[in-house]
Write a protein that holds these residues in place. Structure first.
Motif, short mmCIF file in Angstrom:
data_model
loop_
_atom_site.label_atom_id
_atom_site.label_comp_id
_atom_site.label_asym_id
_atom_site.label_seq_id
_atom_site.Cartn_x
_atom_site.Cartn_y
_atom_site.Cartn_z
N GLU A 1 -3.24 -6.06 -7.77
CA GLU A 1 -3.17 -6.50 -9.16
C GLU A 1 -1.74 -6.48 -9.69
OE1 GLU A 1 -6.10 -4.23 -11.25
OE2 GLU A 1 -7.74 -5.41 -10.39
N ARG A 2 -0.92 -5.66 -9.08
CA ARG A 2 0.48 -5.65 -9.51
C ARG A 2 1.24 -6.85 -8.98
NH1 ARG A 2 1.90 0.27 -7.64
NH2 ARG A 2 4.07 -0.36 -7.98
N GLY A 3 0.56 -7.65 -8.16
CA GLY A 3 1.12 -8.94 -7.79
C GLY A 3 1.99 -8.97 -6.55
N PHE A 4 1.97 -7.91 -5.75
CA PHE A 4 2.77 -7.94 -4.53
C PHE A 4 2.25 -9.00 -3.56
CE2 PHE A 4 3.35 -3.44 -5.87
CZ PHE A 4 4.72 -3.50 -6.07
N ASP A 5 3.18 -9.68 -2.90
CA ASP A 5 2.77 -10.64 -1.88
C ASP A 5 2.48 -9.93 -0.56
OD1 ASP A 5 3.23 -13.21 -3.32
OD2 ASP A 5 5.24 -12.36 -3.50
N LEU A 6 3.14 -8.80 -0.37
CA LEU A 6 2.96 -8.06 0.87
C LEU A 6 3.07 -6.57 0.57
CD1 LEU A 6 2.86 -7.89 4.02
CD2 LEU A 6 5.35 -8.05 3.99
N VAL A 7 2.20 -5.79 1.21
CA VAL A 7 2.26 -4.35 1.07
C VAL A 7 2.42 -3.74 2.46
CG1 VAL A 7 0.84 -2.32 0.62
CG2 VAL A 7 0.99 -4.13 -1.08
N VAL A 8 3.41 -2.87 2.61
CA VAL A 8 3.62 -2.17 3.87
C VAL A 8 3.40 -0.69 3.62
CG1 VAL A 8 5.28 -1.62 5.69
CG2 VAL A 8 5.31 -3.88 4.63
N ASP A 9 2.48 -0.09 4.34
CA ASP A 9 2.27 1.36 4.25
C ASP A 9 2.81 2.00 5.52
OD1 ASP A 9 0.97 0.79 1.93
OD2 ASP A 9 -0.98 1.57 2.53
N VAL A 10 3.72 2.91 5.36
CA VAL A 10 4.25 3.64 6.51
C VAL A 10 3.46 4.92 6.66
CG1 VAL A 10 6.34 4.60 7.57
CG2 VAL A 10 6.52 2.69 5.97
N GLN A 11 2.82 5.09 7.78
CA GLN A 11 1.97 6.27 7.96
C GLN A 11 2.05 6.80 9.38
OE1 GLN A 11 -1.99 5.16 6.72
NE2 GLN A 11 -1.51 5.47 4.54
N GLY A 12 1.73 8.06 9.52
CA GLY A 12 1.73 8.70 10.83
C GLY A 12 0.48 8.38 11.62
N ALA A 13 0.53 8.71 12.89
CA ALA A 13 -0.55 8.36 13.81
C ALA A 13 -1.87 9.04 13.47
CB ALA A 13 -0.14 8.72 15.24
N ASP A 14 -1.81 10.08 12.64
CA ASP A 14 -3.06 10.76 12.29
C ASP A 14 -3.87 9.94 11.28
OD1 ASP A 14 -1.04 11.13 10.45
OD2 ASP A 14 -1.73 13.09 9.81
N HIS A 15 -3.32 8.82 10.84
CA HIS A 15 -4.02 8.03 9.83
C HIS A 15 -4.69 6.78 10.37
CE1 HIS A 15 -2.24 10.60 6.81
NE2 HIS A 15 -2.80 9.90 5.85
N VAL A 16 -4.74 6.62 11.69
CA VAL A 16 -5.29 5.37 12.23
C VAL A 16 -6.71 5.09 11.75
CG1 VAL A 16 -4.03 4.68 14.28
CG2 VAL A 16 -5.51 6.66 14.37
N ASP A 17 -7.55 6.09 11.78
CA ASP A 17 -8.93 5.89 11.38
C ASP A 17 -9.00 5.45 9.92
OD1 ASP A 17 -11.84 6.15 12.03
OD2 ASP A 17 -11.73 7.52 10.32
N GLU A 18 -8.25 6.17 9.09
CA GLU A 18 -8.17 5.84 7.68
C GLU A 18 -7.71 4.38 7.48
OE1 GLU A 18 -8.93 7.31 4.99
OE2 GLU A 18 -7.84 6.15 3.48
N GLN A 19 -6.73 3.97 8.27
CA GLN A 19 -6.20 2.62 8.14
C GLN A 19 -7.25 1.57 8.44
OE1 GLN A 19 -2.77 2.58 10.72
NE2 GLN A 19 -1.73 4.16 9.54
N GLN A 20 -8.01 1.83 9.48
CA GLN A 20 -9.06 0.87 9.83
C GLN A 20 -10.09 0.76 8.72
OE1 GLN A 20 -10.41 2.35 13.63
NE2 GLN A 20 -8.93 1.09 14.74
N GLY B 1 -3.44 -10.10 6.06
CA GLY B 1 -2.00 -9.86 6.11
C GLY B 1 -1.41 -9.34 4.82
N PHE B 2 -2.22 -9.13 3.82
CA PHE B 2 -1.70 -8.57 2.57
C PHE B 2 -1.19 -7.16 2.80
CE2 PHE B 2 -2.68 -5.74 -1.07
CZ PHE B 2 -1.76 -6.23 -1.97
N LEU B 3 -1.95 -6.39 3.56
CA LEU B 3 -1.56 -5.02 3.87
C LEU B 3 -1.22 -4.91 5.35
CD1 LEU B 3 -1.39 -1.92 3.51
CD2 LEU B 3 -3.87 -1.86 3.83
N ARG B 4 -0.02 -4.42 5.63
CA ARG B 4 0.34 -4.17 7.03
C ARG B 4 0.78 -2.71 7.15
NH1 ARG B 4 4.78 -7.72 9.27
NH2 ARG B 4 4.17 -6.66 11.19
N TYR B 5 0.28 -2.06 8.19
CA TYR B 5 0.65 -0.66 8.42
C TYR B 5 1.81 -0.56 9.38
CZ TYR B 5 -3.43 1.15 5.96
OH TYR B 5 -4.34 1.48 5.00
N CYS B 6 2.77 0.24 9.02
CA CYS B 6 3.83 0.60 9.95
C CYS B 6 3.48 2.00 10.44
CB CYS B 6 5.19 0.60 9.25
SG CYS B 6 6.51 1.32 10.23
#
Length: 546
Positions: free
Chosen positions: A319-338, A352-357
């Motif tokens: 809603e804030r209007g970002f075209d792309l969101v990148v979340d940088v997270q550690g490997a312990d968050h894979v399940d959460e990311q899915q 492709g709106f949200l991409r995890y690094c």
RNA sequence: GCGCCCGUAGCUCAGGGGACAGAGCGUUGGCCUCCGGAGCCAAAGGCCGCAGGUUCAAAUCCUGCCGGGCGUACCA
């Protein structure tokens, strides 16, 4: 024109003249070895299938068409490959372009008018930041900078989770330390926070407040929680400051609740039939979509889980209007990311709106061997202390010089080393050497007034041409490093440039060579530009002297 | 058990369909009157974890094993 583009354009033209299909992407690579020339295309392989002619034949005809091209000294078919050796003049054009671009060299405009949010660190305020958080802090900061280079408008954001069970545990742990300072033998809860940093604060509070809070009741809990969060945030700010990371926006979990986003996100998921009730809780039906488990969204006591709030947070980001969101997270968050990715898909977010690094963890190789950090156990190396010891530049560089998804061993001995064996100094020293040369040239009065207009024809030494070829890669490195969240590619590139410069410098005399000096200074000016830009993107200083 | 990531030189790691597999450190041997030696040059060192498969071409893609990390919470 840049070198790859030059080859692509000439190949495309030759293919069009023969009325052969011109592929949308003509593959051009750097030659793997000197006898293959400078650049190589393997476009003959896909074409051969289409034309029904052997690759070698296609390559041979193509090479024949291009031998007369003014930019190429040699165009040679070998098997299905076509190898190009460039004329020095073509390289000199590149150099001129780099110098003309100046500090804009390497920047792009693909992101013009687009916005990206990079969320990183987002550590719970349960303690100071450690070397473990450093990887995330450096990675996020550099990814953000890389996108800025490509013209995106970039927001660096820290998500502050200052509510919930962990905060209560923190408060309770601090209270226990406070009681200890008052002379009680109140133990820190087993699953609480055992670090010394809370003991120090507990002692301070005992001094300030005396023996006033003897029992663990609601007012005490609230008091210690507020105090703890405030103290922890102050430490986190100090740590971030120590490595030069600044955030544009801090978002608190509580705000998401107050603005009704959590409720709304849940309602939308329910409306799409993605949620079911079991054991008095609300669950996301994830296994139906191939995930390995269903997470709880709303606990049986009615409170939302971390996952639920996370989903709501991304609704807010959208809603804030970002075209792309990148979340940088550690490997312990894979399940959460899915889970979050699935929820966003159900909610109709664009792909492709949200991409995890995603990055793997850091281990430290120091005097005590290899150790894993743990805030909870109080076993960690604080960021501020590390930065004070090895310097901000080394701390940051070491964290991004490896592929994020690889485990990283932080070699304390190498980090402390200030010789050129330390890659940071190796690169910085390359920059310093050039800066020093320019100072010297200035003093002698041999520095050309404008590097862009000097005669470059004396630049024919293989080392000089190799330097130009490497400098020519810089914009591509920046682009790929951004898109693939791969800052290590930039480190590697800078080390390669430096690795070409040092031997060249040692072998070739720059100053006092008449017209040759001006040409060489122009080359080094471009090298310096790339080193400075590259280091700056990494958040590492490019010193004039060391 | 299941999911994700990683196994490449003694060590730390690049390369992620294309030509004989790369770098830094370490090891060994050379080079310092010279713009900053905080350096430079060279050599040795590899069944790219194992086994199959796809392809004209595999370290790279697919499958199965083996080894390591992380996760598998009504924690965050």
């Amino acid at each position: 024109m840049r070198l790859e583009a030059l080859v692509q354009a000439s190949v495309a033209e030759a293919l069009a003249k023969r009325r052969w299909t011109v592929p949308t992407e003509i593959p051009v690579d750097r030659a793997a070895r000197p006898e293959h020339g400078d650049l190589v295309t393997r476009v003959a392989f896909p074409l051969s299938r289409e034309l029904g002619v052997p690759p070698a034949e296609v390559a041979s005809q193509l090479a024949g068409d291009l031998t007369a091209h003014p930019s190429f000294a040699k165009v040679e078919p070998v098997g299905g490959f076509v190898n190009f050796t460039l004329r020095p003049e073509a390289m000199h054009d590149v150099l001129r372009q780099v110098l003309a671009d100046g500090e804009a060299y390497g920047r792009g405009d693909e992101g013009r008018g687009r916005t990206v949010q990079v969320e990183f660190v987002s550590s719970n305020p349960t303690g100071p930041l450690t070397i473990g958080h450093l990887r995330q802090a450096a990675l996020g900061d550099v990814v953000a900078e890389l996108y800025s280079q490509l013209g995106w408008r970039c927001t660096r954001e820290y998500y502050l989770n200052d509510e919930g069970r962990q905060m209560d545990l923190l408060a309770r742990s601090l209270w226990a330390r406070y009681r200890q300072a008052c002379g009680d033998d109140q133990p820190v809860p087993e699953d609480g926070y055992h670090g010394e940093y809370l003991a120090a604060i507990g002692a301070e509070l005992a001094d300030a407040w005396g023996d006033a809070h003897r029992t663990w009741d609601e007012p005490t809990r609230a008091l210690f929680r507020d105090e703890a969060v405030q103290r922890m945030m102050a430490m986190i700010h100090e740590d971030l400051e120590a490595i030069g990371v600044r955030f544009d926006v801090w978002t608190k979990e509580g705000d998401l609740h107050r603005r009704g986003l959590v409720r709304r996100a849940l309602a939308e998921l329910q409306a799409r039939g993605a949620v079911y009730e079991k054991d008095g809780a609300l669950w996301l039906a994830s296994t139906k979509h191939g995930l390995s488990r269903d997470p709880v969204l709303l606990r049986s006591d009615g409170t939302p889980t971390y996952t639920m709030v996370d989903i709501a947070y991304h609704l807010e980001k959208r809603e804030r209007g970002f075209d792309l969101v990148v979340d940088v997270q550690g490997a312990d968050h894979v399940d959460e990311q899915q889970q979050v990715l699935l929820a966003l898909k159900i909610l109709g977010f664009p792909d492709g709106f949200l991409r995890y690094c995603l990055h793997q963890f850091v281990t430290v190789k120091g005097e005590e061997g290899v150790q894993r950090m743990s805030t909870r156990a109080g076993r960690f190396l604080r960021l501020k202390d590390l930065a004070a010891e090895v310097g901000r530049d080394v701390a940051r560089y070491f964290m991004v010089m490896r592929k994020p998804q690889s485990h990283l061993v932080f070699d304390l001995a190498l980090a402390r080393d200030t010789s050129m064996e330390n890659p940071v100094y190796y690169v910085q020293y390359a920059h310093t050497r050039i800066a020093s040369l320019f100072r010297e040239a200035q003093r002698e009065g041999t520095a050309p007034p404008d590097l862009r207009t000097v005669d470059l024809s004396p630049l024919t030494d293989p080392c000089e041409l190799a330097l130009i070829k490497e400098v020519d890669r810089f914009p591509d490195v920046v682009r790929v490093a951004a898109h693939e969240f791969a800052p290590h590619l930039l480190c590697e590139h800078l080390e390669t440039v430096s690795g070409l410069l040092h031997p060249y410098y040692a072998r070739v005399r720059i100053l006092g060579q008449g017209p040759v000096t001006a040409a060489r200074l122009a080359l080094l000016g471009a090298v310096r530009l790339v080193l400075a830009q590259g280091l700056t993107i990494l958040g590492v200083s490019a010193p004039e002297e060391m």
